[in-house]
Motif scaffolding. Structure first.
Motif, PDB file in Angstrom:
ATOM      1  N   PHE A   1       0.829  -1.200   0.000  1.00 19.13           N
ATOM      2  CA  PHE A   1       0.000   0.000   0.000  1.00 19.13           C
ATOM      3  C   PHE A   1       0.867   1.256   0.000  1.00 19.13           C
ATOM      4  O   PHE A   1       0.650   2.173  -0.790  1.00 19.13           O
ATOM      5  N   ILE A   2       1.859   1.303   0.869  1.00 20.68           N
ATOM      6  CA  ILE A   2       2.718   2.486   0.971  1.00 20.68           C
ATOM      7  C   ILE A   2       3.555   2.666  -0.286  1.00 20.68           C
ATOM      8  O   ILE A   2       3.700   3.774  -0.805  1.00 20.68           O
ATOM      9  N   ILE A   3       4.104   1.568  -0.822  1.00 16.62           N
ATOM     10  CA  ILE A   3       4.919   1.661  -2.034  1.00 16.62           C
ATOM     11  C   ILE A   3       4.101   2.211  -3.193  1.00 16.62           C
ATOM     12  O   ILE A   3       4.576   3.034  -3.970  1.00 16.62           O
ATOM     13  N   ASP A   4       2.848   1.781  -3.302  1.00 17.05           N
ATOM     14  CA  ASP A   4       2.020   2.254  -4.414  1.00 17.05           C
ATOM     15  C   ASP A   4       1.536   3.682  -4.228  1.00 17.05           C
ATOM     16  O   ASP A   4       1.324   4.395  -5.194  1.00 17.05           O
ATOM     17  N   ILE A   5       1.350   4.111  -2.994  1.00 19.61           N
ATOM     18  CA  ILE A   5       0.879   5.482  -2.759  1.00 19.61           C
ATOM     19  C   ILE A   5       2.017   6.495  -2.881  1.00 19.61           C
ATOM     20  O   ILE A   5       1.864   7.551  -3.478  1.00 19.61           O
ATOM     21  N   VAL A   6       3.156   6.167  -2.322  1.00 29.32           N
ATOM     22  CA  VAL A   6       4.251   7.127  -2.215  1.00 29.32           C
ATOM     23  C   VAL A   6       5.139   7.011  -3.452  1.00 29.32           C
ATOM     24  O   VAL A   6       6.170   6.347  -3.424  1.00 29.32           O
TER      25      VAL A   6
ATOM     26  N   PHE B   1       7.354  13.355   1.016  1.00 29.77           N
ATOM     27  CA  PHE B   1       7.521  14.326   2.092  1.00 29.77           C
ATOM     28  C   PHE B   1       6.291  14.368   2.994  1.00 29.77           C
ATOM     29  O   PHE B   1       6.410  14.452   4.222  1.00 29.77           O
ATOM     30  N   PHE B   2       5.100  14.316   2.393  1.00 32.61           N
ATOM     31  CA  PHE B   2       3.879  14.312   3.197  1.00 32.61           C
ATOM     32  C   PHE B   2       3.821  13.072   4.081  1.00 32.61           C
ATOM     33  O   PHE B   2       3.473  13.163   5.257  1.00 32.61           O
ATOM     34  N   PHE B   3       4.165  11.916   3.535  1.00 37.18           N
ATOM     35  CA  PHE B   3       4.153  10.670   4.305  1.00 37.18           C
ATOM     36  C   PHE B   3       5.129  10.743   5.473  1.00 37.18           C
ATOM     37  O   PHE B   3       4.788  10.387   6.606  1.00 37.18           O
ATOM     38  N   ILE B   4       6.345  11.234   5.219  1.00 40.58           N
ATOM     39  CA  ILE B   4       7.353  11.307   6.285  1.00 40.58           C
ATOM     40  C   ILE B   4       6.933  12.307   7.358  1.00 40.58           C
ATOM     41  O   ILE B   4       7.049  12.032   8.557  1.00 40.58           O
ATOM     42  N   LYS B   5       6.423  13.474   6.940  1.00 44.13           N
ATOM     43  CA  LYS B   5       5.958  14.459   7.916  1.00 44.13           C
ATOM     44  C   LYS B   5       4.817  13.897   8.749  1.00 44.13           C
ATOM     45  O   LYS B   5       4.794  14.063   9.973  1.00 44.13           O
ATOM     46  N   SER B   6       3.872  13.235   8.094  1.00 43.82           N
ATOM     47  CA  SER B   6       2.741  12.648   8.827  1.00 43.82           C
ATOM     48  C   SER B   6       3.214  11.594   9.807  1.00 43.82           C
ATOM     49  O   SER B   6       2.744  11.541  10.953  1.00 43.82           O
ATOM     50  N   LEU B   7       4.145  10.754   9.387  1.00 43.29           N
ATOM     51  CA  LEU B   7       4.682   9.714  10.260  1.00 43.29           C
ATOM     52  C   LEU B   7       5.343  10.331  11.489  1.00 43.29           C
ATOM     53  O   LEU B   7       5.089   9.901  12.619  1.00 43.29           O
TER      54      LEU B   7
ATOM     55  N   LEU C   1      13.860   6.360  13.094  1.00 42.28           N
ATOM     56  CA  LEU C   1      14.640   6.073  11.888  1.00 42.28           C
ATOM     57  C   LEU C   1      14.302   7.046  10.764  1.00 42.28           C
ATOM     58  O   LEU C   1      15.199   7.546  10.080  1.00 42.28           O
ATOM     59  N   ALA C   2      13.017   7.316  10.594  1.00 38.67           N
ATOM     60  CA  ALA C   2      12.606   8.279   9.571  1.00 38.67           C
ATOM     61  C   ALA C   2      13.161   9.670   9.884  1.00 38.67           C
ATOM     62  O   ALA C   2      13.691  10.352   8.999  1.00 38.67           O
ATOM     63  N   GLY C   3      13.052  10.088  11.143  1.00 39.73           N
ATOM     64  CA  GLY C   3      13.567  11.402  11.539  1.00 39.73           C
ATOM     65  C   GLY C   3      15.071  11.509  11.375  1.00 39.73           C
ATOM     66  O   GLY C   3      15.587  12.533  10.919  1.00 39.73           O
ATOM     67  N   THR C   4      15.795  10.456  11.725  1.00 43.14           N
ATOM     68  CA  THR C   4      17.248  10.461  11.561  1.00 43.14           C
ATOM     69  C   THR C   4      17.628  10.571  10.094  1.00 43.14           C
ATOM     70  O   THR C   4      18.542  11.323   9.735  1.00 43.14           O
ATOM     71  N   ASN C   5      16.930   9.837   9.235  1.00 41.61           N
ATOM     72  CA  ASN C   5      17.222   9.910   7.801  1.00 41.61           C
ATOM     73  C   ASN C   5      16.907  11.284   7.232  1.00 41.61           C
ATOM     74  O   ASN C   5      17.651  11.797   6.403  1.00 41.61           O
ATOM     75  N   VAL C   6      15.810  11.870   7.675  1.00 34.54           N
ATOM     76  CA  VAL C   6      15.491  13.234   7.229  1.00 34.54           C
ATOM     77  C   VAL C   6      16.585  14.187   7.679  1.00 34.54           C
ATOM     78  O   VAL C   6      17.062  15.023   6.896  1.00 34.54           O
ATOM     79  N   PHE C   7      17.014  14.062   8.910  1.00 35.34           N
ATOM     80  CA  PHE C   7      18.042  14.958   9.434  1.00 35.34           C
ATOM     81  C   PHE C   7      19.373  14.778   8.697  1.00 35.34           C
ATOM     82  O   PHE C   7      20.073  15.749   8.420  1.00 35.34           O
ATOM     83  N   LEU C   8      19.718  13.537   8.365  1.00 35.03           N
ATOM     84  CA  LEU C   8      20.992  13.287   7.698  1.00 35.03           C
ATOM     85  C   LEU C   8      20.973  13.637   6.216  1.00 35.03           C
ATOM     86  O   LEU C   8      21.932  14.217   5.698  1.00 35.03           O
ATOM     87  N   TYR C   9      19.899  13.273   5.521  1.00 34.37           N
ATOM     88  CA  TYR C   9      19.892  13.390   4.063  1.00 34.37           C
ATOM     89  C   TYR C   9      19.171  14.611   3.531  1.00 34.37           C
ATOM     90  O   TYR C   9      19.385  15.012   2.393  1.00 34.37           O
ATOM     91  N   LEU C  10      18.299  15.216   4.307  1.00 32.16           N
ATOM     92  CA  LEU C  10      17.572  16.401   3.853  1.00 32.16           C
ATOM     93  C   LEU C  10      17.918  17.623   4.686  1.00 32.16           C
ATOM     94  O   LEU C  10      17.164  18.586   4.720  1.00 32.16           O
TER      95      LEU C  10
ATOM     96  N   MET D   1      12.326  21.730  15.258  1.00 35.60           N
ATOM     97  CA  MET D   1      11.140  20.914  15.539  1.00 35.60           C
ATOM     98  C   MET D   1      11.444  19.426  15.370  1.00 35.60           C
ATOM     99  O   MET D   1      10.960  18.600  16.154  1.00 35.60           O
ATOM    100  N   LEU D   2      12.259  19.086  14.376  1.00 36.03           N
ATOM    101  CA  LEU D   2      12.636  17.690  14.171  1.00 36.03           C
ATOM    102  C   LEU D   2      13.462  17.172  15.348  1.00 36.03           C
ATOM    103  O   LEU D   2      13.242  16.057  15.831  1.00 36.03           O
ATOM    104  N   ILE D   3      14.376  17.990  15.836  1.00 37.78           N
ATOM    105  CA  ILE D   3      15.196  17.581  16.988  1.00 37.78           C
ATOM    106  C   ILE D   3      14.322  17.400  18.226  1.00 37.78           C
ATOM    107  O   ILE D   3      14.466  16.417  18.967  1.00 37.78           O
ATOM    108  N   ILE D   4      13.385  18.322  18.444  1.00 40.35           N
ATOM    109  CA  ILE D   4      12.470  18.203  19.591  1.00 40.35           C
ATOM    110  C   ILE D   4      11.625  16.935  19.457  1.00 40.35           C
ATOM    111  O   ILE D   4      11.446  16.191  20.428  1.00 40.35           O
ATOM    112  N   ALA D   5      11.114  16.679  18.250  1.00 39.26           N
ATOM    113  CA  ALA D   5      10.308  15.471  18.025  1.00 39.26           C
ATOM    114  C   ALA D   5      11.120  14.211  18.293  1.00 39.26           C
ATOM    115  O   ALA D   5      10.633  13.269  18.933  1.00 39.26           O
TER     116      ALA D   5
END
Length: 167
Positions: free
Chosen positions: A42-47, A54-60, A127-136, A147-151
């Motif tokens: 489901f996730i692979i087909d939607i994203v 970005f919406f999926f990661i932010k929502s997660l 894991l998602a937050g760490t990847n966002v912080f490292l790669y984006l 906000m990401l660090i606080i989260a």
């Protein structure tokens, strides 16, 4: 389709063969794996587009952070009043509390049903937050980084309060 769909089909086929050989007990034991596989499809087909990713990661991250805040609140209430903000039978109280050298703590669950589910959810969010912080990192504005660090700190705190030894 995505190459991940092929890998998911292979894993689902192996799980199906195990269920055929193992009988009813294995079928029941494999239900979480099958549910995860369907969510993966489901996730692979939607994203597929960048903005959906970005919406999926932010929502997660937002949903996981809210769960972490609820878990931390449950722990604070338990430590302050010894009130358990969960629907639990009295015979199960020893299963959801953890005795430590500094006192009795609640193994927080938020709304997930048990502490292991919350711990798995928090690990996935971290894991998602760490990847966002490292790669984006260069694409994030300073307030988004803050906000990401606080989260991530809230998720880490809630993960500690699950007292999950496996996670």
């Amino acid at each position: 389709g995505s190459p991940l769909n092929l890998l998911n089909l292979v894993l689902l086929s192996i799980a199906f063969l195990s269920m055929l050989n193992g009988g009813l007990f294995i079928i029941i034991a494999m239900l979480p794996l099958i549910k995860s596989m369907f969510f993966s499809f489901f996730i692979i087909d939607i994203v597929r587009r960048r903005e959906l990713i970005f919406f999926f990661i932010k929502s997660l991250i937002v949903i996981t952070t809210i769960s972490a805040i609820i878990g931390i609140f449950q722990e604070i209430v338990f430590l302050g009043t010894e009130t358990i903000l969960l629907f639990v039978e009295s015979k199960d109280i020893p299963l959801i509390t953890e005795s430590t050298p500094i006192g009795l703590f609640l193994r927080v669950q938020a709304f997930t049903g048990n502490h292991l589910s919350l711990a798995n959810f928090l690990i996935f969010g971290l894991l998602a937050g760490t990847n966002v912080f490292l790669y984006l990192n260069t694409a994030l504005r300073s307030n988004e980084k803050r906000m990401l660090i606080i989260a991530m700190l809230l998720m880490s705190t809630a993960l500690i309060f699950t007292f999950s030894k496996t996670n």
